[in-house]
Write an enzyme that holds these catalytic residues in place. Structure first.
Site, PDB file in Angstrom:
ATOM      1  N   GLU A   3      36.813  41.464  38.040  1.00 54.41           N
ATOM      2  CA  GLU A   3      37.646  41.997  37.123  1.00 54.41           C
ATOM      3  C   GLU A   3      38.119  43.364  37.583  1.00 54.41           C
ATOM      4  O   GLU A   3      37.375  44.213  37.861  1.00 54.41           O
ATOM      5  CB  GLU A   3      37.954  41.968  35.551  1.00 54.41           C
ATOM      6  CG  GLU A   3      39.004  42.407  34.931  1.00 54.41           C
ATOM      7  CD  GLU A   3      38.825  42.197  33.434  1.00 54.41           C
ATOM      8  OE1 GLU A   3      38.426  41.085  33.004  1.00 54.41           O
ATOM      9  OE2 GLU A   3      39.343  43.214  32.924  1.00 54.41           O
TER      10      GLU A   3
ATOM     11  N   ASN B  53      43.473  32.011  31.565  1.00 57.07           N
ATOM     12  CA  ASN B  53      42.318  31.850  30.310  1.00 57.07           C
ATOM     13  C   ASN B  53      43.010  31.968  29.217  1.00 57.07           C
ATOM     14  O   ASN B  53      44.110  32.522  28.647  1.00 57.07           O
ATOM     15  CB  ASN B  53      41.878  33.154  30.393  1.00 57.07           C
ATOM     16  CG  ASN B  53      40.576  33.325  31.368  1.00 57.07           C
ATOM     17  OD1 ASN B  53      40.725  32.732  32.406  1.00 57.07           O
ATOM     18  ND2 ASN B  53      39.471  34.230  31.221  1.00 57.07           N
TER      19      ASN B  53
ATOM     20  N   ASP C 188      32.421  33.934  30.697  1.00 55.01           N
ATOM     21  CA  ASP C 188      33.694  34.679  30.499  1.00 55.01           C
ATOM     22  C   ASP C 188      33.128  36.225  30.147  1.00 55.01           C
ATOM     23  O   ASP C 188      32.449  36.383  29.210  1.00 55.01           O
ATOM     24  CB  ASP C 188      34.633  34.062  29.423  1.00 55.01           C
ATOM     25  CG  ASP C 188      35.662  34.824  29.198  1.00 55.01           C
ATOM     26  OD1 ASP C 188      36.261  35.079  30.314  1.00 55.01           O
ATOM     27  OD2 ASP C 188      36.253  34.698  28.116  1.00 55.01           O
TER      28      ASP C 188
END
Ligand code: G3H
Ligand code: ZN
Length: 277
Positions: free
Chosen positions: A134, A230, A82
Site C-alpha cells: 500500500e 475491498n 488484509d
C-alpha cells in the site's frame, strides 16, 4: 477446488477489464455466505482476514475454515491477509496457508516501506503466495487501524516504490476511505490514469474503501485499471441487519436471515465488479 494465489484471479480479470471483490470475513456465517454468493454467480472471490478478526484470535481458525469450505466450491477462491501489520504476521499467514498477503507499510517513510515489503515479497514468492502493498495511507479507520483524512499517493512515489520492489498488487490512496463515506467521495481518476500509464511494469491496482461507492465511481475505477476492490463495511452492515430482521429468537432462523442478507449484497458486488448484467 484448492485455493489459488491472488495473482491468478487478477491476471485473469485484467484482459476482461473487470475487478474481483475482496470481502472481509469475520465469522463462519459471513464466510459461508460469501462462498455461496461466489458459487451462485460462478465468479472468483477474495476472502480477506483483517486485523479485527486477527485480534480476536481468528487467524488460524478462519484460515482452516476457508481451506475446508473452498475445497467444496467450483470457483477460484483466494485467502488473503488484509492490512498486514508486520513481516512476522505475514509469515504466520504463510504458515496458515494463505495464498495472498498484504503488507501495509503506507504510514512508514517510503524507504522503510520498500525495505519491509521486499522481505515479505522474498518470503511469499518463494512459496507461490501473492503480495499486495500500500502507498499513500488510505483515509478513515479500519478495525482500529489508521484513521484521519489519509493522503493521496503521488505518481513519483509509486514510480520510486516500483523501482524498489516487485509486488503483485498495489493499493493506492486516491481520495478513497475506509468505512461509509460521510459525503460523496471524489476519487482522483486522473491520478489513477497517470499511475497506470507509468512506463514500467505496474502491478494490479487495488481500491480499498469500496463500501458506499456508487456504480459510476466503481465503473470508472475499473476502466482506469483497478482489478481488486475491498468491501468490508457493507458486508458487516448487511450481516447485522440480517440478524436483526429475524425476530423469533431462534438461532438458526437468525443465522439464515443474516446469511441471506450477506449473500444478496455479495452477489450484487460480484456481478457489478465483473460487469455482468
Ligand atoms: O481493507 C478493507 C477495505 O478497504 C474495506 O473498506 O470497509 O470501506 O469497505 P470498507
Ligand atoms: Zn483497506
Amino acid at each position: 477446488m484448492p485455493l489459488v494465489p491472488m495473482k491468478d484471479v487478477l491476471d485473469a480479470a485484467a484482459p476482461q477489464k473487470t475487478a474481483v471483490p475482496a470481502f472481509n470475513i469475520d465469522n463462519l456465517e459471513i464466510l459461508q455466505s460469501l462462498l455461496m454468493a461466489a458459487e451462485a454467480e460462478q465468479l472468483p472471490v477474495i476472502l480477506s482476514v483483517g486485523q479485527g478478526a486477527i485480534r480476536i484470535g481468528r487467524l488460524k481458525p478462519l484460515a482452516a475454515a476457508v481451506h475446508q469450505m473452498a475445497s467444496e466450491t467450483s470457483v477460484p477462491v483466494v485467502l488473503h491477509l488484509d492490512h498486514g501489520a508486520s513481516f512476522e504476521q505475514t509469515i504466520q499467514c504463510l504458515r496458515a496457508g494463505f495464498t495472498s498477503v498484504m503488507y501495509d507499510g503506507s504510514r512508514l517513510p517510503l524507504e522503510e516501506n520498500i525495505a519491509v515489503t521486499r522481505q515479505v515479497v522474498a518470503a511469499a514468492h518463494a512459496v507461490g503466495v501473492s503480495v499486495e502493498a500500500e502507498l499513500g495511507a488510505i483515509g478513515g479507520a479500519e478495525d482500529g487501524i489508521g484513521g484521519g483524512s489519509g493522503g493521496k499517493v503521488s505518481v513519483d512515489q509509486v514510480s520510486a516504490f516500483l523501482d524498489g520492489v516487485g509486488v503483485d498488487a498495489l493499493a493506492v490512496a486516491i481520495g478513497n476511505a475506509h468505512g461509509l463515506y460521510k459525503e460523496k467521495p471524489h476519487l482522483d481518476f486522473d491520478l489513477l490514469r497517470s499511475i497506470e500509464a507509468l512506463p514500467k511494469a505496474v502491478p494490479h491496482l487495488v481500491l480499498h474503501g469500496g463500501s458506499g461507492l456508487d456504480e459510476e465511481a466503481i465503473d470508472t475505477a475499473i476502466d482506469c485499471g483497478i482489478r481488486k476492490i475491498n468491501v468490508a463495511t457493507e458486508i458487516r452492515l448487511a450481516y447485522l441487519k440480517g440478524t436483526r430482521a429475524a425476530t423469533s429468537g431462534d438461532i438458526y432462523e437468525t443465522i439464515a436471515s443474516a446469511r441471506e442478507a450477506v449473500v444478496e449484497i455479495a452477489r450484487q458486488k460480484l456481478r457489478q465488479f465483473a460487469r455482468k448484467a
